[in-house]
Design a protein around this motif. Structure first.
Motif, short mmCIF file in Angstrom:
data_model
loop_
_atom_site.label_atom_id
_atom_site.label_comp_id
_atom_site.label_asym_id
_atom_site.label_seq_id
_atom_site.Cartn_x
_atom_site.Cartn_y
_atom_site.Cartn_z
N PRO A 159 0.80 -1.23 0.00
CA PRO A 159 0.00 0.00 0.00
C PRO A 159 0.84 1.27 0.00
CG PRO A 159 -0.89 -1.60 1.55
CD PRO A 159 0.43 -2.14 1.08
N ARG A 160 1.97 1.27 0.70
CA ARG A 160 2.78 2.48 0.76
C ARG A 160 4.25 2.21 0.49
NH1 ARG A 160 -0.79 3.72 5.21
NH2 ARG A 160 -2.10 5.51 4.69
N TRP A 161 4.56 1.18 -0.24
CA TRP A 161 5.95 0.88 -0.54
C TRP A 161 6.01 0.01 -1.79
CZ3 TRP A 161 7.14 -4.30 -0.73
CH2 TRP A 161 6.23 -5.18 -0.11
N THR A 203 11.30 2.06 -2.38
CA THR A 203 10.69 3.33 -1.99
C THR A 203 9.56 3.04 -1.00
OG1 THR A 203 11.19 4.38 -4.11
CG2 THR A 203 9.45 5.38 -2.77
N THR A 204 9.43 3.88 0.02
CA THR A 204 8.35 3.72 0.98
C THR A 204 7.70 5.08 1.23
OG1 THR A 204 7.77 2.95 3.20
CG2 THR A 204 9.88 4.07 2.98
N ARG A 205 6.42 5.06 1.58
CA ARG A 205 5.67 6.27 1.92
C ARG A 205 5.15 6.14 3.34
NH1 ARG A 205 7.49 9.67 -1.84
NH2 ARG A 205 7.08 8.91 -3.94
N LEU A 206 5.53 7.08 4.19
CA LEU A 206 5.03 7.08 5.57
C LEU A 206 3.64 7.69 5.61
CD1 LEU A 206 8.31 8.26 7.31
CD2 LEU A 206 7.52 5.92 6.96
N PRO A 207 2.83 7.31 6.60
CA PRO A 207 1.44 7.79 6.64
C PRO A 207 1.28 9.20 7.20
CG PRO A 207 1.84 6.29 8.45
CD PRO A 207 3.10 6.28 7.62
N PHE A 208 2.31 10.00 7.15
CA PHE A 208 2.18 11.38 7.62
C PHE A 208 3.08 12.29 6.78
CE2 PHE A 208 5.51 9.34 10.12
CZ PHE A 208 6.57 10.23 10.00
N GLY A 209 2.81 13.57 6.82
CA GLY A 209 3.58 14.54 6.05
C GLY A 209 3.47 15.91 6.65
N LEU A 210 3.32 16.92 5.81
CA LEU A 210 3.20 18.30 6.25
C LEU A 210 1.80 18.81 5.90
CD1 LEU A 210 6.67 19.71 5.08
CD2 LEU A 210 6.02 18.97 7.37
N ASP A 211 0.80 18.15 6.47
CA ASP A 211 -0.58 18.48 6.11
C ASP A 211 -0.95 19.91 6.46
OD1 ASP A 211 -0.96 16.00 5.07
OD2 ASP A 211 -1.90 15.16 6.87
N SER A 217 0.03 15.64 1.87
CA SER A 217 1.44 15.35 1.62
C SER A 217 1.90 14.18 2.48
CB SER A 217 2.31 16.58 1.91
OG SER A 217 2.25 16.91 3.28
N ARG A 218 2.97 13.50 2.03
CA ARG A 218 3.50 12.36 2.77
C ARG A 218 5.01 12.32 2.63
NH1 ARG A 218 -0.50 7.54 0.95
NH2 ARG A 218 0.61 7.93 -0.98
N PHE A 219 5.68 11.98 3.74
CA PHE A 219 7.11 11.74 3.70
C PHE A 219 7.39 10.33 3.21
CE2 PHE A 219 7.45 15.23 6.90
CZ PHE A 219 8.38 15.99 6.21
N GLY A 220 8.62 10.13 2.76
CA GLY A 220 9.02 8.80 2.32
C GLY A 220 10.53 8.66 2.33
N LEU A 245 9.36 14.02 -0.23
CA LEU A 245 8.08 14.59 0.20
C LEU A 245 7.16 14.60 -1.00
CD1 LEU A 245 6.32 15.97 2.37
CD2 LEU A 245 7.22 18.16 1.53
N LEU A 246 6.09 13.82 -0.92
CA LEU A 246 5.09 13.76 -1.98
C LEU A 246 4.02 14.77 -1.65
CD1 LEU A 246 4.63 11.92 -4.52
CD2 LEU A 246 3.00 10.66 -3.12
N GLY A 247 3.74 15.69 -2.55
CA GLY A 247 2.82 16.78 -2.24
C GLY A 247 1.75 16.96 -3.29
N GLY A 248 0.74 17.74 -2.92
CA GLY A 248 -0.38 18.01 -3.81
C GLY A 248 -1.57 17.15 -3.47
N LYS A 249 -2.74 17.63 -3.80
CA LYS A 249 -3.94 16.85 -3.54
C LYS A 249 -4.02 15.69 -4.52
CE LYS A 249 -6.93 20.34 -1.45
NZ LYS A 249 -7.09 19.55 -0.22
#
Length: 294
Positions: A159-161, A203-211, A217-220, A245-249
């Protein structure tokens, strides 16, 4: 010279066999674990376009007549030839993902030119003649560029990696010349080769970012390792790792992926072994990149 040859003792056949084993295991995982091979659709983009800047330090050597009984010297690119240690590399990268597990990439670097000068502190011997005695004012120039294309096979997707193996064809152009006058060209060594490479990536995506600043957004984290499969001819290695950092809606058609990390690249070429020509270049530095995904 013996130490340099020891550095290149991996055979192309062993690299190919390793790749076949990894690919076989990967196919088993895809078949046996269908539930793992499901990614969130929003983690994928059909196409991306990106740019990267690398701020690095270089080191390396060049030398003629390094065979047994040769009388040449290994000349340090910075200490002997006076080439600058700091450099900036700019790269563009285009990708397209026709299927979830498959990614095609095209990449290239802007040509780079570096000039230097130095008063020799020791005798430098290249092609028998000329010999540069201590106290000689030398001028040097290094030109380099690279481009290629690659294919990523993402064997395992969650799901996130995601992660898998990749193959590349890289064209490397590296030219170094030294002379004792500005317009001279006493000695020139050039690498003009296309080398096949294999590697692995994750590559991995963490479930949090700079909302609070960037909604959705999500860190990875990511890592990518690439090795040439002909190390006894041209030994190439590239390793990079860092954060993104993955950003944008995600409901929007365009999002961005900003990355920062560390990269190490090394090239070792024992050219024309009978004449003992050796060329080595290493880069270590920090890179920043921005990819726009569609």
């Amino acid at each position: 010279m013996f130490r340099l040859i020891k550095y290149n003792k991996i055979s192309p056949a062993s690299g190919l066999n390793l790749f076949m084993v990894i690919a076989f295991i990967g196919q088993i995982l895809i078949t046996a674990l269908p539930a793992v091979s499901q990614a969130e659709p929003l983690d994928w983009a059909f196409a991306t376009a990106g740019a990267k800047a690398v701020f690095s330090q270089i080191s390396g050597r060049m030398g003629y007549n390094q065979q047994a009984g040769g009388n040449g010297t290994l000349n340090d690119l910075r200490l002997d030839l006076g080439l600058p240690g700091d450099n900036r590399t700019f790269e563009i990268d285009l990708t397209v993902r026709p299927l979830e597990h498959h990614l095609l990439r095209v990449f290239g670097r802007f040509p780079e030119v570096y000039n230097g000068s130095n008063v020799t502190s020791r005798e430098l011997r290249t092609q028998n003649l000329p010999v540069y005695p201590p106290g000689t004012l030398l001028y040097s120039e290094m030109r380099t560029a690279m481009f290629g294309f690659g294919y990523d096979l993402d064997l395992m997707i969650g799901p996130r990696w995601y992660g898998g193996i990749h193959g590349e064809l890289r064209y490397i152009d590296l030219k170094i010349k030294i002379a004792n006058n500005l317009s001279g060209q006493d000695n020139v060594m050039q690498l003009d080769e296309t080398t096949p490479c294999l590697g692995a990536h994750m590559t991995t995506r963490l479930p949090f970012g700079l909302d609070f600043v960037l909604p959705s957004s999500r860190f990875g984290g990511f890592a990518r390792m690439t090795y040439g499969i002909t190390p006894n001819f041209l030994n190439y290695m590239d390793m990079k790792m860092g954060l993104s950092l993955l950003g944008g809606k995600f409901s929007a058609p365009v999002i961005f992926d900003a990355q920062v990390g560390y990269e190490h690249e090394s090239i070792f070429h024992n050219q024309e072994n009978t004449s003992g020509r050796v060329l080595e270049l290493k880069r270590d530095g920090i890179f920043v990149s921005l990819d726009i995904a569609y």
